[in-house]
Design a protein around this motif. Structure first.
Motif, PDB file in Angstrom:
ATOM      1  N   GLU A 264       0.814  -1.224   0.000  1.00 25.04           N
ATOM      2  CA  GLU A 264       0.000   0.000   0.000  1.00 25.04           C
ATOM      3  C   GLU A 264       0.843   1.268   0.000  1.00 25.04           C
ATOM      4  O   GLU A 264       0.324   2.351  -0.282  1.00 25.04           O
ATOM      5  N   SER A 282      -1.468  -1.091  -8.419  1.00 28.25           N
ATOM      6  CA  SER A 282      -1.961  -0.116  -7.445  1.00 28.25           C
ATOM      7  C   SER A 282      -3.158  -0.730  -6.737  1.00 28.25           C
ATOM      8  O   SER A 282      -3.811  -1.637  -7.262  1.00 28.25           O
ATOM      9  N   MET A 283      -3.432  -0.242  -5.537  1.00 29.02           N
ATOM     10  CA  MET A 283      -4.531  -0.808  -4.762  1.00 29.02           C
ATOM     11  C   MET A 283      -5.823  -0.054  -5.041  1.00 29.02           C
ATOM     12  O   MET A 283      -5.882   1.172  -4.949  1.00 29.02           O
ATOM     13  N   ASP A 284      -6.861  -0.806  -5.365  1.00 28.87           N
ATOM     14  CA  ASP A 284      -8.172  -0.212  -5.623  1.00 28.87           C
ATOM     15  C   ASP A 284      -8.868   0.117  -4.311  1.00 28.87           C
ATOM     16  O   ASP A 284      -8.900  -0.705  -3.384  1.00 28.87           O
ATOM     17  N   PHE A 285      -9.442   1.296  -4.241  1.00 29.37           N
ATOM     18  CA  PHE A 285     -10.088   1.747  -3.011  1.00 29.37           C
ATOM     19  C   PHE A 285     -11.318   0.916  -2.667  1.00 29.37           C
ATOM     20  O   PHE A 285     -11.543   0.555  -1.512  1.00 29.37           O
ATOM     21  N   GLY A 288     -10.016  -3.096  -2.384  1.00 29.94           N
ATOM     22  CA  GLY A 288      -8.791  -3.406  -1.671  1.00 29.94           C
ATOM     23  C   GLY A 288      -7.859  -4.315  -2.439  1.00 29.94           C
ATOM     24  O   GLY A 288      -6.796  -4.693  -1.938  1.00 29.94           O
ATOM     25  N   PHE A 290      -5.259  -5.348  -5.607  1.00 28.05           N
ATOM     26  CA  PHE A 290      -4.256  -4.680  -6.423  1.00 28.05           C
ATOM     27  C   PHE A 290      -4.533  -4.946  -7.894  1.00 28.05           C
ATOM     28  O   PHE A 290      -4.743  -6.094  -8.311  1.00 28.05           O
ATOM     29  N   GLY A 319      -6.223   3.135  -0.664  1.00 27.74           N
ATOM     30  CA  GLY A 319      -6.304   2.756  -2.067  1.00 27.74           C
ATOM     31  C   GLY A 319      -6.723   3.918  -2.950  1.00 27.74           C
ATOM     32  O   GLY A 319      -7.039   5.011  -2.473  1.00 27.74           O
TER      33      GLY A 319
END
Length: 411
Positions: A264, A282-285, A288, A290, A319
Motif C-alpha cells: 500500500e 496499485s490498490m483499488d479503493f 482493496g 491490487f 487505495g
C-alpha cells in the motif's frame, strides 16, 4: 529516514509524472534536494497527456514541458538526461546506468522505479512499415505533423489515447478512420449508451468509427500505403496510429512484462526499492485488491505515499479512487471509481443505472449492496454539475478517510 543508508541518496528511475512528483513530494517532506537523482531518458519532463493538444495546436514543444523540471533543477535535484537504467543489484544497492553507450553504477539509499509503460503494438503484419507510429512521444507527433494536408489516416484502438489522437488529426484536416476490435469506443471506461452518444459526436466531426472490426494487416512497400480489415475491406492511408494500450516497463525487477507488485506504500519485495505509475500495480479503493491502472492520476497518488514512506512517516492508505477526465473534441468524458466492466471483472457489480438528455449521458454503478462504486458521464460542451463531487464523496464514504489525505496539494 528509512532504508539501510540513513540520509542516503534517493535515486528515481524515470523522468515522467511519477518521477518528478515523487521528487517534489520528497522535498515537501523535508528530504534534501541535492540527495535526489533522477535518471531520465527524456528530460525535461513533459506531459504525455497533452500530446494531442501539442499535435493539433501546432504549438512549440515547450508548451507541454512540465514546469516542475525547472523547479527541481533549481532546487538542486540532479538529473541524468538521456540515461537509461539497465540493471539493478538490490543486495549492493546499485543501479546500472547507460549514458552515451557507457555503463556505470550508481549507489542508492532508496530507489524509486517510475519507468512508466511502453506502447503495446500487436503482431499485425506490416506494423514495422514507415508511417506506422504510436501516440506516445514527441517523435510520433513530429511525424504526424509532417503529413501533407488532407492525408488519410487510421487510428487502431478507441480508448482515450486513440480518440484524442483521432480528434487532433481531424482538426488538422486529415481524413480519420478509427478501428476498434470491441463493440464500442472507450470499452473499459463507459457504458454502452454513453459510448453510443460519443460515437455520434465523433461521426458529426467527420471521423469514421468502425467498431467490432479487426485489422488483419498493414500494406505497403517500405512505408504504409493501406490497411486491410478482417473480412476483406481495404483502404488507402498515409499513416497508421497504434493506440492499442500500454504494457508496464518493469524490466528492472521482472522479465515477464507484468506490472511490479507493491504494497500500500509502493514498496516492492526488495528493501529500499519502491515502484509506482504505469510500471506497477496499485490498490483499488473499493475492493482493496491490487490492479493495473496505467493512469497519471494513479502515479501522482503513489508519488505522495512513496515519499512519506522513504522519510519514515506512517502510511495508511485506503487505495486509489481512479478519476478520469478527457476532452474528446466537443465532448467531455468523466469517470470516477469503478467502471461497469471493471466492477464486473472484480466481482462487485450489482446494477448500472443510466440517464441522459439531449447533450449528455450519465451512468451510476452500484455494488450488490446498493452502494455507489462508480460514476461516468459524457457531455457535449463544458460540464457544470455537483454530481461529480457527490459521486466522489459517496464512494469515499465506503471507508474511513486515511489521515494522509489531509492537506493534499496538487502541483
Amino acid at each position: 529516514m528509512s532504508g539501510d543508508t540513513p540520509n542516503g541518496r534517493v535515486v528515481i528511475v524515470g523522468g515522467g509524472i511519477g518521477g518528478v512528483y515523487t521528487a517534489m513530494n520528497l522535498i515537501r517532506e523535508g528530504f534534501p534536494p541535492k540527495k535526489i537523482t533522477i535518471i531520465a531518458k527524456e528530460w525535461p519532463a513533459y506531459s504525455r497527456h497533452r500530446l494531442a493538444e501539442f499535435l493539433s495546436s501546432k504549438a512549440p514543444f515547450g508548451r507541454i514541458i512540465l514546469g516542475l523540471s525547472k523547479r527541481l533543477s533549481g532546487m538542486g535535484v540532479g538529473a541524468l538526461a538521456g540515461a537509461e537504467a539497465v540493471s539493478l543489484d538490490p543486495k549492493k544497492k546499485t543501479v546500472g546506468v547507460r549514458v552515451n553507450g557507457k555503463t556505470s553504477e550508481i549507489e542508492y539509499g532508496n530507489l524509486v522505479i517510475a519507468t512508466g509503460g511502453r506502447p503495446f503494438v500487436p503482431p499485425i503484419p506490416g506494423v514495422g512499415l514507415k508511417g506506422v507510429v504510436t501516440f506516445h512521444g514527441s517523435k510520433d507527433i513530429e511525424f504526424l505533423r509532417s503529413l501533407p494536408g488532407g492525408s488519410k489516416t487510421v487510428v487502431i484502438g478507441a480508448g482515450l489515447v486513440g480518440l484524442t489522437a483521432a480528434v487532433a488529426l481531424r482538426k488538422l484536416g486529415h481524413g480519420v478512420t478509427v478501428v476498434e476490435a470491441r463493440k464500442r469506443v472507450l470499452p473499459n471506461l463507459v457504458e454502452t449508451p454513453l459510448a453510443e452518444f460519443l460515437e455520434e459526436r465523433l461521426r458529426e466531426m467527420g471521423i469514421e468509427v468502425l467498431t467490432s472490426s479487426l485489422v488483419e494487416g498493414v500494406k505497403g512497400n517500405g512505408r504504409v500505403e493501406g490497411v486491410r480489415l478482417k473480412g476483406g475491406e481495404e483502404f488507402e492511408v498515409k499513416a497508421v496510429v497504434m493506440a492499442t494500450g500500454v504494457r508496464p516497463n518493469s524490466n528492472l525487477l521482472r522479465k515477464d512484462e507484468k506490472p511490479i507488485e507493491i504494497d500500500e506504500a509502493g514498496r516492492t519485495r526488495f528493501p529500499g526499492v519502491y515502484a509506482l505509475g504505469d510500471c506497477a500495480m496499485s490498490m483499488d479503493f473499493v475492493t482493496g485488491e491490487f490492479v493495473y491502472r496505467p493512469l497519471g492520476f494513479v502515479a501522482g497518488h503513489y508519488a505522495r505515499l512513496v515519499a512519506r514512506a522513504i522519510v519514515g512517516r506512517p502510511v495508511a492508505d485506503g487505495g486509489v479512487i481512479p478519476t478520469v477526465y478527457e476532452a474528446i473534441g466537443p465532448v467531455e468524458v468523466y469517470g470516477i471509481g469503478l467502471s461497469g466492466s471493471e466492477a464486473e471483472r472484480l466481482g462487485v457489480l450489482g446494477r448500472i443505472e443510466v440517464e441522459g438528455g439531449k447533450n449528455w449521458r450519465e451512468a451510476w454503478i452500484f455494488d450488490p449492496d446498493g452502494s455507489l462504486i462508480g460514476w461516468e458521464r459524457v457531455h457535449s460542451g463544458h460540464f457544470h454539475s455537483v454530481n461529480s463531487a457527490n459521486a466522489y464523496t459517496r464512494i469515499r464514504g465506503l471507508k474511513k478517510r486515511p489521515v494522509e489525505d489531509e492537506g493534499r496539494q496538487a502541483y
